[in-house]
Write a protein that holds these residues in place. Structure first.
Motif, mmCIF file in Angstrom:
data_model
loop_
_atom_site.group_PDB
_atom_site.id
_atom_site.type_symbol
_atom_site.label_atom_id
_atom_site.label_comp_id
_atom_site.label_asym_id
_atom_site.label_seq_id
_atom_site.Cartn_x
_atom_site.Cartn_y
_atom_site.Cartn_z
ATOM 1 N N VAL A 52 45.286 41.567 38.203
ATOM 2 C CA VAL A 52 44.925 41.195 39.591
ATOM 3 C C VAL A 52 45.948 39.956 40.223
ATOM 4 N N THR A 97 41.946 42.701 33.269
ATOM 5 C CA THR A 97 41.869 42.958 34.767
ATOM 6 C C THR A 97 42.165 41.867 35.698
ATOM 7 N N ILE A 98 41.418 40.680 35.301
ATOM 8 C CA ILE A 98 41.770 39.458 36.247
ATOM 9 C C ILE A 98 43.256 38.985 36.052
ATOM 10 N N LYS A 146 34.068 43.825 43.852
ATOM 11 C CA LYS A 146 33.056 43.071 42.993
ATOM 12 C C LYS A 146 33.780 41.910 42.340
ATOM 13 N N LEU A 147 35.240 41.832 41.999
ATOM 14 C CA LEU A 147 35.803 40.791 41.625
ATOM 15 C C LEU A 147 35.625 39.815 42.383
ATOM 16 N N GLU A 148 35.989 40.195 43.824
ATOM 17 C CA GLU A 148 35.831 38.765 44.786
ATOM 18 C C GLU A 148 34.406 38.366 45.005
ATOM 19 N N GLN A 194 35.821 47.942 42.956
ATOM 20 C CA GLN A 194 36.219 46.970 41.767
ATOM 21 C C GLN A 194 36.779 45.802 42.210
ATOM 22 N N ALA A 237 34.052 41.615 35.104
ATOM 23 C CA ALA A 237 35.466 41.838 34.736
ATOM 24 C C ALA A 237 36.180 41.446 33.392
ATOM 25 N N GLY A 296 36.575 34.336 42.043
ATOM 26 C CA GLY A 296 36.259 35.491 42.943
ATOM 27 C C GLY A 296 36.683 35.054 44.272
ATOM 28 N N VAL A 345 33.163 37.676 39.371
ATOM 29 C CA VAL A 345 34.098 38.067 38.351
ATOM 30 C C VAL A 345 33.457 38.166 37.023
#
Length: 108
Positions: free
Chosen positions: A86, A82-83, A70-72, A67, A78, A40, A75
Motif C-alpha cells: 500500500v 500488504t501494508i 478495512k486497512l483505513e 480490503q 493486514a 490506518g 490495519v
C-alpha cells in the motif's frame, strides 16, 4: 458559594488509572490498537493526498476496495506485506524502529 477544587491529571496518569500501568497487558493492548488506528489514518490521508479512491488504490495494490477500507479503519488484520504494498503504491516511504531492551535498531 463553595470553592471548587480543580484537579488535573496528565495523559500518562489518566492512562495509568483507567487503562493500566505501562507494561501491563491492558496498556500494551491499548497502545497497540492506537498505533494501528494511526497507521490506518496515515494510509487514508496519503491516499486522499494522491487523489485516489479506495478502489483505485486497491487496483494498484492488487486487492479489493473492501480490503483498503478495512486497512483505513484498522490495519490489525493486514499482513506487513500488504501494508508495504500500500505504501509503495502511494509512493510513500515507511520506516521501522525496533527497540529491544536498552538497544535501538533502525531499519530504513
Amino acid at each position: 458559594m463553595a470553592d471548587i477544587e480543580t484537579i488535573s491529571y496528565s495523559l500518562a496518569e489518566m492512562k495509568d488509572k483507567y487503562i493500566g500501568k505501562a507494561g501491563s497487558v491492558d496498556r500494551e493492548d491499548y497502545e497497540y490498537e492506537l498505533k494501528m488506528d494511526v497507521l490506518g489514518q496515515m494510509i487514508r490521508t496519503a491516499r486522499k493526498e494522491r487523489n485516489l479512491t479506495q478502489e483505485q488504490l486497491g487496483q494498484l495494490v492488487g486487492v479489493q476496495k473492501a480490503q483498503i477500507s478495512k486497512l483505513e479503519s484498522s490495519v490489525n488484520s493486514a499482513s506487513i506485506d500488504t501494508i508495504l504494498k500500500v505504501f509503495k503504491a502511494l509512493n510513500a516511504n515507511i520506516y521501522f524502529n525496533v527497540i529491544l531492551e536498552n538497544q535501538h535498531l533502525k531499519l530504513v
